[in-house]
Design an enzyme around this catalytic site. Structure first.
Site, PDB file in Angstrom:
ATOM      1  N   ASP A  62      45.860  47.387  47.637  1.00  0.00           N
ATOM      2  CA  ASP A  62      46.727  46.952  46.513  1.00  0.00           C
ATOM      3  C   ASP A  62      48.287  46.804  47.099  1.00  0.00           C
ATOM      4  O   ASP A  62      49.036  46.524  46.157  1.00  0.00           O
ATOM      5  CB  ASP A  62      46.473  47.912  45.348  1.00  0.00           C
ATOM      6  CG  ASP A  62      45.298  47.595  44.482  1.00  0.00           C
ATOM      7  OD1 ASP A  62      45.068  46.535  44.522  1.00  0.00           O
ATOM      8  OD2 ASP A  62      44.831  48.855  44.226  1.00  0.00           O
ATOM      9  N   ASP A  89      39.493  41.257  43.147  1.00  0.00           N
ATOM     10  CA  ASP A  89      41.152  41.551  42.892  1.00  0.00           C
ATOM     11  C   ASP A  89      41.829  41.270  44.214  1.00  0.00           C
ATOM     12  O   ASP A  89      42.757  40.802  44.221  1.00  0.00           O
ATOM     13  CB  ASP A  89      41.606  42.836  42.287  1.00  0.00           C
ATOM     14  CG  ASP A  89      40.353  43.515  41.442  1.00  0.00           C
ATOM     15  OD1 ASP A  89      39.130  43.200  41.365  1.00  0.00           O
ATOM     16  OD2 ASP A  89      40.991  44.235  40.579  1.00  0.00           O
TER      17      ASP A  89
END
Ligand code: GLY
Length: 406
Positions: free
Chosen positions: A117, A178
């Site tokens: 992330d 993602d």
């Protein structure tokens, strides 16, 4: 080597997008519909109050349920990114200073390789800050962050590992959809540095995701697990969305994919990514479970289990559709769909009243329904992509390019 010669040499080597850096400028547009102006007025009131909280605590907003979080949280970069978008809209130095101060809180994360992330975290704040200001210190941080992300890449699988292996879940090399968003950090750092390894990794991850993450109907599960030694696909799995892994069509995940492949087309010029993004868009826009106001349920495959909406899925999708509309022969359809989503989000049904909603901007965003986490509330990334989508919309209705290519 002179720049045209260098460009020619790199083009011959297949490195089309090198040195075509992008810039963004404060908006300065003539036409701002009343509903968009109202949305930005609300966003400014909410974000000023939120900024004061951030500066008091040194923490960054995530959601109503989880409140403000340390900079290590995957969502920490979104609020500074929202401040950059408010600077883009207003052109005011006050917002620039706020954006700079909130972005500075994230600096230490450039070396945090704990999960993939880092792309979400660093691109939303330092990436936007760099596109808007050209700040050289930001450039260095973006490059460093991209290098950190590459430490999660495996040449055997051709993929970036999203999360750590997990015995309980029987995950050996888990990749989540993602992860497509994190490739933007790699592509931006590649253009700054000419380091082709960064581009190679982004392209390899996107290609493999395109091949293995999508079902024939263009839906995708949240998680795909791979065999670490051979790179063979092992299984579909879930963490967000429905636990019916054969059918799960987690709405935000579909939006991450749409956004990611649209971005990869922008960054590489490779039409296979454009075609893939178009197919995702067509699948979602014709989905029988897309609600009339176009704010998706938490998972397209299971509205009979819950009709809870996810405004973040709509915000990410609307922003992606704005960009896709500029590349596709079916652009009008995509633009109109994104416009409808932005209008729904800007209505009293989804836009918070100033001074309420713990200073977040959008209501009815859902983190993870089956895990009973962050339900029907606020999410900092819903707000961030909503602002981005509105800015893209304003540029397009005023006949401007989304980015200036330099
Ligand atoms: N990237 C995690 C999520 O979208 O919830």
């Amino acid at each position: 080597m002179k720049r045209p010669v260098l460009l020619l040499a790199l083009t011959l080597l297949g490195c089309q997008s090198i040195l075509t850096a992008r810039q963004m400028h404060p908006l300065q547009v003539k036409v701002v519909p009343a509903w968009v102006a109202n949305a930005f007025t609300v966003a400014q009131t909410q974000s000023e109050a939120m900024y004061n909280e951030v500066m008091k605590t040194g923490l960054l907003p995530r959601s109503i349920q989880r409140g403000l979080q340390p900079k290590t949280d995957w969502t920490a970069g979104f609020f500074p990114g929202t401040l950059w978008y408010l600077y883009t809209y207003t052109g005011e130095d006050t917002w620039k200073t706020r954006a700079e101060k909130a972005t500075a809180l994230m600096e230490g994360e450039q070396n945090n390789a704990f999960d993939h992330d880092i792309g979400f975290k660093m691109y939303s704040c330092f990436g936007n800050g760099y596109l808007l200001t050209g700040n050289k210190a930001y450039r260095h941080i973006i490059f460093r962050s991209a290098k950190t992300l590459t430490s999660r890449y495996s040449y055997k699988t051709g993929l970036i590992m999203s999360w750590e292996p997990d015995v309980k879940r029987d995950w050996l090399f888990p990749v989540i959809i993602d992860n497509m968003i994190n490739l933007e950090l790699l592509m931006e750092a590649y253009k700054m540095s000419g380091d082709t390894t960064l581009r190679h990794i982004a392209v390899s991850h996107a290609d493999k995701t395109m091949k293995y993450h999508y079902r024939k109907d263009m839906s995708c599960p949240h998680v795909v697990d791979y065999e670490p030694e051979t790179g063979a696909m092992r299984k579909y799995d879930w963490n967000n969305g429905s636990d019916d892994t054969a059918h799960s069509t987690w709405s935000r995940g579909q939006s991450w994919g749409l956004y990611g492949f649209t971005m990869m087309y922008r960054e590489t010029g490779d039409r296979k990514y454009l075609q893939h993004a178009e197919k995702i868009a067509d699948f979602l826009l014709s989905h029988p479970n897309m609600p009339e106001d176009m704010i998706p349920y938490w998972d397209y495959s299971a509205p009979e289990r819950s009709k809870m909406r996810d405004a973040s899925a709509a915000a990410v999708m609307a922003s992606a559709l704005m960009e896709l509309s500029t590349y596709s022969a079916r652009g009008k359809k995509y633009f109109e769909a994104g416009e409808k989503q932005l209008k729904s989000l800007s209505s009293p049904a989804y836009l918070a009243k100033p001074g309420t909603h713990k200073n977040f901007i959008l209501m009815h965003a859902t983190g993870n329904l089956l895990r009973n986490s962050e339900l029907d509330g606020a999410l900092s990334y819903a707000d961030y992509y909503y602002m981005e989508g509105l800015l893209r919309y304003l540029r397009l209705i005023n006949g401007k390019e989304l980015y200036k290519v330099i």
